[in-house]
Motif scaffolding. Structure first.
Motif, short mmCIF file in Angstrom:
data_model
loop_
_atom_site.label_atom_id
_atom_site.label_comp_id
_atom_site.label_asym_id
_atom_site.label_seq_id
_atom_site.Cartn_x
_atom_site.Cartn_y
_atom_site.Cartn_z
N TRP A 61 0.85 -1.18 0.00
CA TRP A 61 0.00 0.00 0.00
C TRP A 61 0.89 1.23 0.00
O TRP A 61 2.02 1.20 0.50
CB TRP A 61 -0.92 -0.01 1.22
N PRO A 62 0.41 2.35 -0.54
CA PRO A 62 1.22 3.57 -0.58
C PRO A 62 1.67 3.99 0.83
O PRO A 62 0.88 3.95 1.77
CB PRO A 62 0.28 4.61 -1.19
N GLY A 63 2.94 4.34 0.94
CA GLY A 63 3.46 4.81 2.21
C GLY A 63 3.61 3.74 3.27
O GLY A 63 3.83 4.05 4.44
N ASP A 64 3.55 2.47 2.87
CA ASP A 64 3.58 1.36 3.83
C ASP A 64 4.51 0.28 3.29
O ASP A 64 4.24 -0.31 2.25
CB ASP A 64 2.17 0.81 4.02
N ASN A 65 5.61 0.01 4.00
CA ASN A 65 6.57 -0.98 3.51
C ASN A 65 6.56 -2.29 4.29
O ASN A 65 7.55 -3.05 4.27
CB ASN A 65 7.98 -0.39 3.47
N LEU A 66 5.46 -2.59 4.94
CA LEU A 66 5.35 -3.83 5.70
C LEU A 66 5.72 -5.04 4.84
O LEU A 66 6.46 -5.94 5.28
CB LEU A 66 3.93 -3.99 6.25
N MET A 67 5.21 -5.09 3.62
CA MET A 67 5.40 -6.29 2.81
C MET A 67 6.82 -6.42 2.27
O MET A 67 7.24 -7.52 1.87
CB MET A 67 4.39 -6.33 1.66
N VAL A 68 7.59 -5.34 2.28
CA VAL A 68 9.00 -5.48 1.93
C VAL A 68 9.71 -6.30 3.00
O VAL A 68 10.55 -7.16 2.69
CB VAL A 68 9.67 -4.10 1.75
N HIS A 69 9.37 -6.08 4.26
CA HIS A 69 9.92 -6.90 5.34
C HIS A 69 9.58 -8.37 5.12
O HIS A 69 10.42 -9.25 5.29
CB HIS A 69 9.39 -6.43 6.69
N ALA A 70 8.34 -8.62 4.73
CA ALA A 70 7.93 -10.01 4.48
C ALA A 70 8.66 -10.59 3.28
O ALA A 70 9.00 -11.79 3.26
CB ALA A 70 6.42 -10.07 4.26
N ALA A 71 8.93 -9.76 2.28
CA ALA A 71 9.58 -10.25 1.06
C ALA A 71 11.03 -10.63 1.31
O ALA A 71 11.54 -11.57 0.68
CB ALA A 71 9.50 -9.19 -0.03
N ILE A 72 11.71 -9.91 2.19
CA ILE A 72 13.12 -10.21 2.46
C ILE A 72 13.29 -11.67 2.87
O ILE A 72 14.23 -12.35 2.46
CB ILE A 72 13.67 -9.28 3.56
N GLU A 73 12.34 -12.18 3.64
CA GLU A 73 12.41 -13.59 4.08
C GLU A 73 12.36 -14.55 2.90
O GLU A 73 12.89 -15.66 2.97
CB GLU A 73 11.27 -13.88 5.05
N GLN A 74 11.72 -14.15 1.81
CA GLN A 74 11.54 -15.03 0.65
C GLN A 74 12.71 -14.93 -0.34
O GLN A 74 12.73 -15.65 -1.33
CB GLN A 74 10.24 -14.68 -0.07
#
Length: 231
Positions: A61-74
């Protein structure tokens, strides 16, 4: 949008990925029939970087990098992070701390339709990035998104495991199942360009090598001496 993290998607073979890196964006783009380019809006934060890697896609979502943290694990060695948002955003979604975590996992770089920050640190780390903006604006970590789902990156659709090629000329996506044929056509183009380069060094004109004189005539282009030309 389904909030999902897809684990262990099939990836292009790293030998093919490395081969594509040697050709660069412009050559691969031409070899693919002038397809695959993301567009001119994503620019490198550093000169002379050229990478290729398998895409780990991130939809935030705009202005929200939560899923980048989740992606690093992958992520695993040879990957490139591909980050975009559900609507336009140029906030600084990625910076030095993310790059530190990504480098540990063997990530080769990242491309994003958003902004990046900590540019000096990223350059010192030799972590290449291509972005729509450089912007210090911070982000939050509050909203679910998705990882390793198809995303739209400018003009290109990128799927997890596709090959991202990026250099000073921009960013390009090669579909995973087309890497073999694209390598062959890219190599052929390199050979053709080398022959043309040699001809140009010997003084041959593009008009003659490409057979363009009949086209000029067909289009009605005339050669007129300066003394005969009137405004």
């Amino acid at each position: 949008m389904r909030n999902v993290i897809v684990t262990n998607p099939p990836r292009a073979d790293l030998a093919d990925v490395d081969a594509l890196a040697t050709f660069g964006v412009a050559t691969v783009h031409e070899a693919m029939g002038r397809t695959g380019l993301v567009g001119p809006q994503l620019r490198p934060i550093q000169p002379l970087a050229r990478i290729a890697g398998t895409a780990v896609t991130v939809l935030c979502w705009p202005g929200d990098n939560l899923m980048v943290h989740a992606a690093i694990e992958q992520c695993r060695p040879g990957d490139v992070l591909v980050v975009t948002t559900t609507s336009d955003c140029v906030d600084g979604m990625f910076g030095e701390l993310f790059a530190t975590a990504a480098q540990y996992r063997g990530v080769r770089g990242m491309v994003t339709t958003t902004g990046v920050r900590d540019v000096a640190e990223l350059q010192q780390m030799n972590f290449p990035a291509w972005s729509a903006a450089v912007h210090a604006q911070g982000t939050v970590k509050a909203t679910a998104g998705a990882v390793n789902v198809p995303v739209t990156l400018g003009r290109a659709v990128v799927r997890a495991g596709d090959v991202i090629v990026a250099d000073d000329d921009g960013v390009l996506c090669v579909p995973r199942l087309q890497t073999g044929s694209v390598i062959e056509s890219s190599a052929a183009r390199v050979a053709k360009e080398e022959a043309t380069r040699a001809a140009f060094r010997e003084g041959q004109l593009g008009l003659d090598r490409y057979g363009l004189r009949p086209l000029l005539e067909e289009l009605g282009v005339e050669y007129v001496a300066a003394e005969d030309y009137a405004e």
